[in-house]
Enzyme design. Structure first.
Site, PDB file in Angstrom:
ATOM      1  CD1 TRP A   1     -19.319  27.245  12.945  1.00 52.27           C
ATOM      2  CD2 TRP A   1     -19.257  29.443  13.713  1.00 52.27           C
ATOM      3  NE1 TRP A   1     -18.209  27.429  13.537  1.00 52.27           N
ATOM      4  CE2 TRP A   1     -18.161  28.878  14.108  1.00 52.27           C
ATOM      5  CE3 TRP A   1     -19.447  30.753  14.222  1.00 52.27           C
ATOM      6  CZ2 TRP A   1     -17.083  29.478  14.442  1.00 52.27           C
ATOM      7  CZ3 TRP A   1     -18.568  31.381  14.864  1.00 52.27           C
ATOM      8  CH2 TRP A   1     -17.049  30.709  15.181  1.00 52.27           C
TER       9      TRP A   1
ATOM     10  CG  ASP B   1     -21.246  30.732   8.034  1.00 49.51           C
ATOM     11  OD1 ASP B   1     -20.511  30.847   7.163  1.00 49.51           O
ATOM     12  OD2 ASP B   1     -21.336  30.959   9.219  1.00 49.51           O
TER      13      ASP B   1
ATOM     14  CE  LYS C   1     -13.391  28.099   9.899  1.00 50.09           C
ATOM     15  NZ  LYS C   1     -14.490  28.737  10.475  1.00 50.09           N
TER      16      LYS C   1
END
Ligand SMILES: *Cc1c(COP(=O)(O)O)cnc(C)c1O
Length: 366
Positions: free
Chosen positions: A105, A175, A199
């Site tokens: 990511w 993030d 999530k």
């Protein structure tokens, strides 16, 4: 009352939601607040929806102790759109930023930022034969003349996490898609936090951005207005039609979290869940996780069946038998292989205990 069938859901995302939240949404689906419509059938500009939006924000602010000089934006486009929005809003005049590369990511964020300016690599994952870990603070090489430092505190795919917030005088951008609300953090250490909702917050379609006031007005001229933080802040995240139903569900999740005792209480359970899994994996000669203890994710626990990483049949047997016990989505990301148990806030301690029971049975049957 008949018991509703619910599996033990270890999905990495979109992930399981608390049963109480789904039941509430179900109960008020057809007739929300006695309006004779569902919440998804009304205008986002109606007083009823604006009240919902304000309550959701107030609860999130309380849960995370967000200081007043931060704006909270409820946006769309997922975390991935923020990979572009962050540089387009924060690069400023020198168009240069620090990025730490610790996995898929953060790497994705780097690739996107490079389209708009210069990326200075401030640190990378240490991945040697004897250890896998995030770089320590003293191993970082931060260019303090750049506009900001971006990192990913929890790498969802590999299960690698930071156990500290990088220290620098320039704004820190994080993030937090897979770790937001899972543990207490000091928001004032960050210039900007973003997270896709699917999530730990709610269903897909919503992205949270928490941004310090002084960073709102630096967007590059070609930044699309829909991605411009200042525009969105001025319009209370309603520059266009927001994802109202996802927003509503996120609001229910925030209320649920408060009922659980807030982030401190859920953090204690999350720690217990992670400890149970890692302790079991470490004590077993059949399962393995080779990430350094200080860099292990408490949200995404990756593991492999020892010496059998290439044994597809054994991996398949593990997943098939797990599924037969209603233990779902344990397959590791295709880029990593092996297994991964994602244990976000909505995953109960009992779910983790049932997973451990199964792992022990499976091991003993080999
Ligand atoms: C899931 C995830 C993303 C991607 O989120 P989208 O909402 O699908 O764009 C980005 N970063 C992290 C850390 C993630 O876990």
């Amino acid at each position: 009352m008949t018991q509703i069938f619910r599996a033990d859901n270890f999905s990495a995302g979109p992930a399981g939601l608390p049963l109480a939240v789904l039941e509430k949404a179900q109960a008020e689906l057809l007739n929300w607040q006695n309006m004779g419509t569902s919440v998804m059938e009304i205008s986002h500009r109606s007083p009823e929806f604006i009240a919902l939006a304000e309550t959701a924000e107030a609860n999130l602010r309380e849960l995370m102790a967000i200081p007043e000089n931060y704006k909270v934006l409820f946006l769309q486009g997922g975390a991935r759109l923020q990979f572009s929005a962050v540089p387009l809003n924060l690069f400023g005049k020198n168009a240069k930023a620090n990025y730490i590369d610790t996995g898929a990511w953060s790497n994705g964020a780097i690739e996107e930022a490079k389209r708009y300016g210069t990326v200075h690599l401030a640190g990378s994952l240490i991945d040697s034969a004897d250890e896998i870990r995030v770089p320590n603070q003293n191993e970082l090489n931060i260019d303090e003349t750049a506009s900001y430092l971006h990192y990913c505190p929890n790498e969802t795919i590999s299960g690698v996490a930071f156990d500290y917030v990088p220290n620098t005088d320039i704004p820190v951008v994080a993030d937090m898609s897979s770790c937001i609300l899972s543990e207490q953090i000091d928001v004032s250490k960050f210039g900007l936090i973003y997270a896709g909702a699917q999530k730990n917050i709610g269903p897909a379609g919503l992205t949270l951005v928490i941004v310090r006031d002084d960073l709102l007005n630096q967007a590059l001229p070609h930044c699309p207005s829909i991605m411009n933080y200042h525009n969105q802040a001025t319009k209370d995240s309603m520059l266009n039609t927001p994802p109202t139903y996802s927003w509503y569900l996120a609001g229910l999740v925030f209320e649920w979290l408060k009922e659980q005792g807030g982030v401190a209480a859920i953090q204690a359970i999350n720690q217990q869940k992670a400890d149970l899994l890692y302790d079991y994996i470490d004590s077993s000669d059949f399962y393995q996780n080779n990430i350094a203890k200080t860099s292990r994710s408490k949200m995404n626990v990756s593991f492999s069946l020892v010496n059998n990483q290439a044994d597809d049949a054994l991996n398949e047997a593990f997943l098939t038998q797990a599924k037969a016990r209603n233990l779902l989505f344990l397959k590791g990301h295709r880029s990593v292989g092996g297994m991964r148990a994602s244990i976000y806030n909505a995953v109960s301690l009992e779910s983790v205990q049932r997973l451990l029971e199964f792992m022990e049975v499976f091991k003993n049957n080999q």
